[in-house]
Every structure is written in structure tokens, then in C-alpha cells.
Write an enzyme that holds these catalytic residues in place. Sequence first.
Site, short mmCIF file in Angstrom:
data_model
loop_
_atom_site.label_atom_id
_atom_site.label_comp_id
_atom_site.label_asym_id
_atom_site.label_seq_id
_atom_site.Cartn_x
_atom_site.Cartn_y
_atom_site.Cartn_z
NE ARG A 1 -4.35 -1.28 0.28
CZ ARG A 1 -4.59 -2.33 -0.52
NH1 ARG A 1 -3.71 -2.67 -1.43
NH2 ARG A 1 -5.71 -3.01 -0.43
CG HIS B 1 -3.60 -0.62 -6.78
ND1 HIS B 1 -3.92 -0.01 -5.61
CD2 HIS B 1 -3.61 -1.95 -6.50
CE1 HIS B 1 -4.12 -0.90 -4.66
NE2 HIS B 1 -3.93 -2.10 -5.18
#
Length: 326
Positions: free
Chosen positions: A240, A288
Site C-alpha cells: 500500500r 495499482h
Amino acid sequence: MRILLTTVACERYWSWLARPGVEPITVGQDGGLALSDGTTVDHEDADPEVAWGTSDLYLAGAPLRPFFELVSSCITIRWFQSAGAGFDGPVFARLAGRGVRISNAHANSIPIAEFIMRSVLDHFQRADLWRGAQSENRWSKHDYREVFGSTWLILGLGGIGSAVAERARAFGATTIGCRRRPSASDPTDRTVIPDQLPGVIGLADVVVLALPANPDTARFVDAPFLAAMRPGSILVNVGRGSLVDEAALLTALDRGVPERAVLDVFATEPLPAGHPLWRHPAVVVTPHNAAGGVGRYERQAQLFAENLDRYLSGEALLSDITALVT
Ligand SMILES: NC(=O)c1ccc[n+]([C@@H]2O[C@H](COP(=O)([O-])OP(=O)(O)OC[C@H]3O[C@@H](n4cnc5c(N)ncnc54)[C@H](OP(=O)(O)O)[C@@H]3O)[C@@H](O)[C@H]2O)c1
């Protein structure tokens, strides 16, 4: 009992999921809801008991927002099966607060591990030089670094970290894992706890971040961590964005260590236009997307079908993370 899922997932996998007394209620691209006979349904009358989030929700044009708005607000939902491993998004806490059971999935570990191997090989082999030479019809050789004999520090040894460690070891690398509770079955040459990191960061040619976002992992990679990294090392973040102090990373990259940062996740997503990470010559930005392997769809469906049987027969769910969500 109604299961909420996307039209795409229903078309692909309902044959795996059909059970007596179970019917799909689908979310189409426009956010509209429909039953299997095509009847449209208002959100207030949807009444799903189960919701299955699938990876197609994250593709361009998918009904991500209406799906999660309904999941967040619908009081009839008793179980939510997620597509991914992370559970840091606000919807999870909201569901857990309402007593909804939540299960996650590790279907993404394989493509992410493959993404990491490609990223490291691309950098070690300086594939950019071949691409540049080819574009100029130039026959130009260069020496390159081997993964064999390199040292990898893998932060987080769950589904992703373990898959990376197995692959790096198969290439002949030495692997050091980091987690809070090392296990004898960790697929690494050695595993350390976070307090022991200062003694190993400087050994690593490759540092992989495969940690979840939680209060303990926020800015795990900060200025002192970056200062301890080895010249020539590469940092890969697939966990993350919150794991990395991005300002400190930019400063470190300007100084030349690490030599390369491969970033799939960011503090703010999408990464804002004009953000310095977009244009830094030592940074590779991916949107992502490290988990984008097509095999994940079937693995998610296999897990959901197995969990559906368990749910219907009152057995424990696989990957039940309800107790972990706060
Ligand atoms: N880029 C993408 O598309 C993508 C896709 C999937 C997942 N992800 C991210 O990757 C994360 C990891 O996925 P996963 O499937 O590998 O998760 P996982 O199986 O839950 O593994 C998490 C690992 O992190 C360790 N850990 C947790 N907190 C820690 C801490 N404070 N310090 C050190 N180690 C810690 C855990 O071990 P201990 O419990 O022993 O500490 C475990 O080994 C997810 O949470 C998600 O945020 C990103």
C-alpha cells in the site's frame, strides 16, 4: 437467498454458483440492478444476503461505486466475499460494525509475484538499453546483474511475500523475510521480526514491500530505512502507498539509493497528474495493476464457490477476516 455480484461475474461464473434457493442479483455497468429473468430492481428492494466483490469491478467503466454504495448501505447483507487481500478500505469497517461476516482472497499473489520478478529482471538486465538500441536499429551489448546470488528482503510473508520468496529462491537468491510472528514454514532462508530490520536492510539488493496497511506499517519505509539501504538496491512496493514516506523516498532517489523504485501503490490513488513520482527517472509507476493476471478471476470464483457451500451449511468460511477488521 440473493447474491449480489456484477453482471460480468454472473455471466462467467453463475454455473459454478447455482444452488437450490439461491438467485443472482446483478449490477450492470450503468449501476442498475437486475434479477436473472431480466427484471430490474430498485436498490431499496435488492435485499441481497451475500455480496461477492470481484476483480472486474476495478476495470475501466465497471460499476465500482454503485456496487460498494449498495454493499455499504444494504442492511440485508450478512456476508461479503472480497476479491482482494487488503481490508483497509472504509467499507470493511462499516460492514464489520454492522456484524457482516467478511472473507478475503489471496488470488492475486501469483500475478503479483510474477510482476515483481519481471520488474527486478527488467532492471537488473537493463532491458531499457536493449529497447533503446532496438528503436535505433543499433546492435549493442552490455553486461547485466544476475538474480542468482542476490539478497532479497521481503517485508510481509503472507500470500504475496511467500510467493515472491519461492520464486526468488528458485532463481538462486538468498531471501530474508520480515513479519511479526516468524514461522518454521516460512519459505525464506531466514525470517526476522521488525525490530531486527536495522541489521538486515543493508544486506538487500531487492527490498519488497508486501505488508498490509495498518497503524504499525504506516511509513514503514521512512528516511532512516532508506538511508540504510544498499547502493544499487531496488525497492518494490506492491503493498500500500501508506507504507512509504514518499517525500523521503524522492530525496533518497535523488541521492541515488535506492537505485530504482518500482511503485504499484501510492498514498493517493490515482497518482495525481504532475506528482514528482511520475517523472522521476529512477521510478517505475504502475497503476495499482500488479495483480492483473487473468488467472485471478477463476481462483476468486473457486474460493467463492467453496465458501458459498460452507456458508449454506453453516461451516466456517475460508479466509474469514471478520475478527481482524476494526
Ligand atoms: N498491488 C496490488 O494490487 C495488491 C493486491 C493484493 C494485495 N495487496 C496488498 O498487499 C498486502 C499483503 O497481501 P497478502 O495477501 O500477502 O496479505 P497476508 O497474506 O495477510 O500477509 C500479510 C503479511 O504481513 C505481515 N505483517 C502484518 N503486519 C505486519 C507488521 N506490522 N510488521 C511486519 N509484518 C507484518 C504478516 O505476518 P505477521 O502477522 O506474522 O506479522 C503477513 O506475513 C495486502 O494487505 C494489500 O494491502 C496489493
